[in-house]
Each structure stands twice: as C-alpha cells, then as structure tokens.
Design an enzyme around this catalytic site. Structure first.
Site, PDB file in Angstrom:
ATOM      1  N   SER A 109      60.114 -46.791  21.824  1.00 47.20           N
ATOM      2  CA  SER A 109      60.551 -47.556  20.643  1.00 47.20           C
ATOM      3  C   SER A 109      62.044 -47.331  20.449  1.00 47.20           C
ATOM      4  CB  SER A 109      59.792 -47.044  19.419  1.00 47.20           C
ATOM      5  OG  SER A 109      60.447 -47.448  18.235  1.00 47.20           O
ATOM      6  N   TYR A 142      58.011 -40.142  13.938  1.00 50.58           N
ATOM      7  CA  TYR A 142      57.748 -41.104  15.029  1.00 50.58           C
ATOM      8  C   TYR A 142      58.944 -41.162  15.985  1.00 50.58           C
ATOM      9  CZ  TYR A 142      56.865 -45.802  17.048  1.00 50.58           C
ATOM     10  OH  TYR A 142      56.664 -46.873  17.889  1.00 50.58           O
TER      11      TYR A 142
HETATM   12  P1  NAP Z   1      48.434 -50.741  17.661  1.00 50.41           P
HETATM   13  O1  NAP Z   1      48.093 -52.177  17.493  1.00 50.41           O
HETATM   14  O2  NAP Z   1      48.276 -49.812  16.532  1.00 50.41           O
HETATM   15  O3  NAP Z   1      47.618 -50.203  18.936  1.00 50.41           O
HETATM   16  C1  NAP Z   1      47.673 -48.846  19.303  1.00 50.41           C
HETATM   17  C2  NAP Z   1      46.697 -48.583  20.419  1.00 50.41           C
HETATM   18  O4  NAP Z   1      46.726 -47.167  20.699  1.00 50.41           O
HETATM   19  C3  NAP Z   1      45.279 -48.949  20.032  1.00 50.41           C
HETATM   20  O5  NAP Z   1      44.620 -49.542  21.129  1.00 50.41           O
HETATM   21  C4  NAP Z   1      44.657 -47.595  19.710  1.00 50.41           C
HETATM   22  O6  NAP Z   1      43.265 -47.622  20.023  1.00 50.41           O
HETATM   23  C5  NAP Z   1      45.397 -46.683  20.693  1.00 50.41           C
HETATM   24  N1  NAP Z   1      45.342 -45.287  20.252  1.00 50.41           N
HETATM   25  C6  NAP Z   1      45.926 -44.726  19.159  1.00 50.41           C
HETATM   26  N2  NAP Z   1      45.593 -43.431  19.048  1.00 50.41           N
HETATM   27  C7  NAP Z   1      44.790 -43.155  20.109  1.00 50.41           C
HETATM   28  C8  NAP Z   1      44.104 -41.993  20.551  1.00 50.41           C
HETATM   29  N3  NAP Z   1      44.174 -40.836  19.874  1.00 50.41           N
HETATM   30  N4  NAP Z   1      43.354 -42.060  21.668  1.00 50.41           N
HETATM   31  C9  NAP Z   1      43.254 -43.231  22.360  1.00 50.41           C
HETATM   32  N5  NAP Z   1      43.892 -44.362  21.997  1.00 50.41           N
HETATM   33  C10 NAP Z   1      44.630 -44.322  20.879  1.00 50.41           C
HETATM   34  O7  NAP Z   1      49.950 -50.568  18.134  1.00 50.41           O
HETATM   35  P2  NAP Z   1      50.933 -51.442  19.063  1.00 50.41           P
HETATM   36  O8  NAP Z   1      51.957 -52.016  18.159  1.00 50.41           O
HETATM   37  O9  NAP Z   1      50.180 -52.302  20.011  1.00 50.41           O
HETATM   38  O10 NAP Z   1      51.644 -50.224  19.829  1.00 50.41           O
HETATM   39  C11 NAP Z   1      51.602 -50.047  21.233  1.00 50.41           C
HETATM   40  C12 NAP Z   1      52.813 -49.188  21.633  1.00 50.41           C
HETATM   41  O11 NAP Z   1      54.014 -49.904  21.331  1.00 50.41           O
HETATM   42  C13 NAP Z   1      52.902 -47.861  20.872  1.00 50.41           C
HETATM   43  O12 NAP Z   1      53.298 -46.835  21.750  1.00 50.41           O
HETATM   44  C14 NAP Z   1      53.994 -48.123  19.838  1.00 50.41           C
HETATM   45  O13 NAP Z   1      54.633 -46.923  19.455  1.00 50.41           O
HETATM   46  C15 NAP Z   1      54.898 -49.055  20.605  1.00 50.41           C
HETATM   47  N6  NAP Z   1      55.779 -49.912  19.763  1.00 50.41           N
HETATM   48  C16 NAP Z   1      55.267 -50.881  18.963  1.00 50.41           C
HETATM   49  C17 NAP Z   1      56.119 -51.679  18.209  1.00 50.41           C
HETATM   50  C18 NAP Z   1      55.603 -52.765  17.318  1.00 50.41           C
HETATM   51  O14 NAP Z   1      56.417 -53.377  16.573  1.00 50.41           O
HETATM   52  N7  NAP Z   1      54.329 -53.104  17.330  1.00 50.41           N
HETATM   53  C19 NAP Z   1      57.510 -51.472  18.268  1.00 50.41           C
HETATM   54  C20 NAP Z   1      58.010 -50.462  19.089  1.00 50.41           C
HETATM   55  C21 NAP Z   1      57.130 -49.695  19.854  1.00 50.41           C
HETATM   56  P3  NAP Z   1      42.098 -46.957  19.163  1.00 50.41           P
HETATM   57  O15 NAP Z   1      42.522 -46.962  17.717  1.00 50.41           O
HETATM   58  O16 NAP Z   1      40.943 -47.832  19.478  1.00 50.41           O
HETATM   59  O17 NAP Z   1      41.972 -45.583  19.734  1.00 50.41           O
END
Ligand code: NAP
Length: 248
Positions: free
Chosen positions: A145, A158
């Site tokens: 990020s 974070y």
């Molecule tokens: P999200 O919709 O909250 O999805 C997060 C995923 O991680 C879910 O599939 C969740 O699955 C899994 N997860 C979380 N804790 C876990 C655990 N303890 N064990 C196994 N799986 C786990 O988030 P997203 O936005 O798609 O984020 C994906 C990545 O992109 C992350 O690394 C985030 O930091 C990064 N990111 C996102 C953004 C944004 O704007 N969305 C921006 C910058 C970076 P379960 O809950 O089913 O376990």
C-alpha cells in the site's frame, strides 16, 4: 486453439474470498492457472470456485487463517506432494486494523495487523521459496500500500506493517536474484472498491473507485514467465514499475 498464457501453472492466492484477491484468482484461472485459493471464509471461497468453474478453470480451496503459521508449513508440504512445485504466489491477504492515533491503539490489534500483513507473508516465503525455485519461472507478488511509503496521520499501524512487508520482499528478492529464476514484486493497488477501502473511508462513494477487476490483468502479466522485473514496485495508479527511494 491457442494455449492460455498460464496453462498448467500452479498459483496460490491468499485473501481469495473477496476483493482484490478474488478478482486476481479469477483472472489467473481464466489465463489457465490452477488456483489454490486461501482465505478464512468458506462461503466466499465456494462462490469463487463456482465462478472459476464457469470460466472453464479449476481451483483448490484452502479455508485457513493465515495466522495459523504452522498450517502454512503444512500447506507447503501438501503443494509439494501434489505438484512438486509452485509457479505463482500472490500474497494479497491483508487487514487494515485500527485507523487511530497510535497512543490509542491496544497492543493486541497492533500485533494482529503485523501477524497477517507481515509474519504470515514471512512464513509463506519460508515455506514456499523452495517450491517456487522448483518452477521454471517462479513468480511471487505481494500486495502492499502507499501507506507503507507515505506518512498519513492515524495510519501508523497499517502503514508500518506495509513498510515492513516492502523491505522484507525487497531483501528476499535480492537474496534470490542471481541464484534462482524466481522474481518477487510488490504491487500498490491504490484506492480500490473493496470491503477494506469501505472500512478505511466510510464517507467515500465506492462508485468513484476502480473495481478490483481492473488491476487483475496486470497481476496476471507479472505472474507469467515473461515477467523479468524483480525487487521493484508496480504502482497501479500510475501504471509504472518504480524503484524505492533511498535516503540521500
Ligand atoms: P478485503 O476486501 O478486506 O479482502 C481481504 C482478504 O484477505 C479477504 O479475502 C480476507 O478473507 C483475507 N484475509 C484477511 N485476514 C485473513 C486471515 N487472517 N487469514 C486468511 N485470509 C485473511 O481487502 P482488499 O481491499 O481486497 O485488500 C487486498 C490487499 O490489498 C490487502 O493486502 C490490502 O492491504 C491491499 N490494499 C488495498 C487497498 C484498497 O483500497 N482496497 C489499497 C491499498 C492496498 P477472509 O476474511 O475470508 O479470511
């Protein structure tokens, strides 16, 4: 019929139950890879499985909490038994944790963020590095990020976890650069329309944000044997591969 670009390749995607990970898993499967889809939510993984089958692809579901670290070693053994190698690792799963002044954050939620965002990826690298080396073109991609390389008040927990992830992956990329064919990249997705972003910015209109499906083709490209960059950051908002800035 022309072969798909990732035909017969084995890909592990963490956080595949929703958001960016789910779209990446679908895109990898559509490109021909067999996807090992990991997350805690069984229902989300089953939905993904249905969607992958509808695309003509295949998946193995791994309902697992990434903080069950020893299970990540067992996952490595199972992948080795079944396929003898891993071609693609997408370390995507992450948690936001408390967006709050640092002096208001309890130690437990702080440590939980580091457990998922840093230690789990360390344990995945430790368990899967030998299997990525068994591939003719092992590719590892970790989702970071901008919070890892910028200063945002209240994002210290974070942000610090993503900074740690960045350095760990870059150092690993350096260790393996000249002695393996494995390439390791970081990806900054930028603001993306997912559950995590809605949690981070509840007042924002999600319709103004890119959908997670938009970044997936770029990650498919990075997962392929033709991708040669390593130890660098792909910044999705600018569509550029960046070097990290060193202190002067
Ligand atoms: P999200 O919709 O909250 O999805 C997060 C995923 O991680 C879910 O599939 C969740 O699955 C899994 N997860 C979380 N804790 C876990 C655990 N303890 N064990 C196994 N799986 C786990 O988030 P997203 O936005 O798609 O984020 C994906 C990545 O992109 C992350 O690394 C985030 O930091 C990064 N990111 C996102 C953004 C944004 O704007 N969305 C921006 C910058 C970076 P379960 O809950 O089913 O376990």
């Amino acid at each position: 019929m022309t072969a798909k670009p990732l035909e017969n390749r084995i890909a592990l995607v963490t956080g595949a139950s929703r958001g960016i990970g789910k779209e990446v898993a679908k895109a990898l499967a559509a490109a021909g890879a067999h996807v090992i889809a990991l997350a805690r939510t069984q229902g989300g993984l089953e939905e993904l499985d249905d969607e992958i089958k509808a695309l003509g692809g295949s998946a193995t579901l791994v309902p697992l909490d990434l903080t069950d670290f020893d299970a990540l070693d067992r996952l490595g053994y199972s992948i080795n038994e079944r396929w003898g190698r891993l071609d693609i690792l997408v370390g995507n799963a992450g948690v936001l944790g408390p967006i709050s002044p640092l002096n208001h954050i309890d130690q437990k939620p702080f440590e939980r963020v580091f457990a998922v965002n840093v230690t789990a990826n360390f344990r995945l690298i430790r368990s899967l590095d030998p299997l990525l080396r068994q591939s003719d073109a092992g590719r590892a991609i970790f989702i970071t990020s901008s919070a890892g390389s910028n200063t945002y008040a209240y994002w210290g927990c974070y942000g610090a976890s993503k900074a740690a992830l960045d350095v760990m992956v870059r150092d690993w990329a350096e260790e393996i650069r000249n002695i393996t064919k494995v390439k390791a990249m970081l990806v900054n997705p930028g603001r993306t329309r997912t559950k995590m972003r809605a949690e981070a910015a509840p007042g924002e209109d999600p319709a103004t944000l890119p959908s997670p499906a938009e970044i997936a083709p770029f990650i498919v490209e990075m997962a392929g044997p033709n991708w040669q960059e390593t130890g660098r950051l792909f910044d999705f908002p600018t569509r550029k591969v960046l070097d990290f800035q060193r202190p002067a």
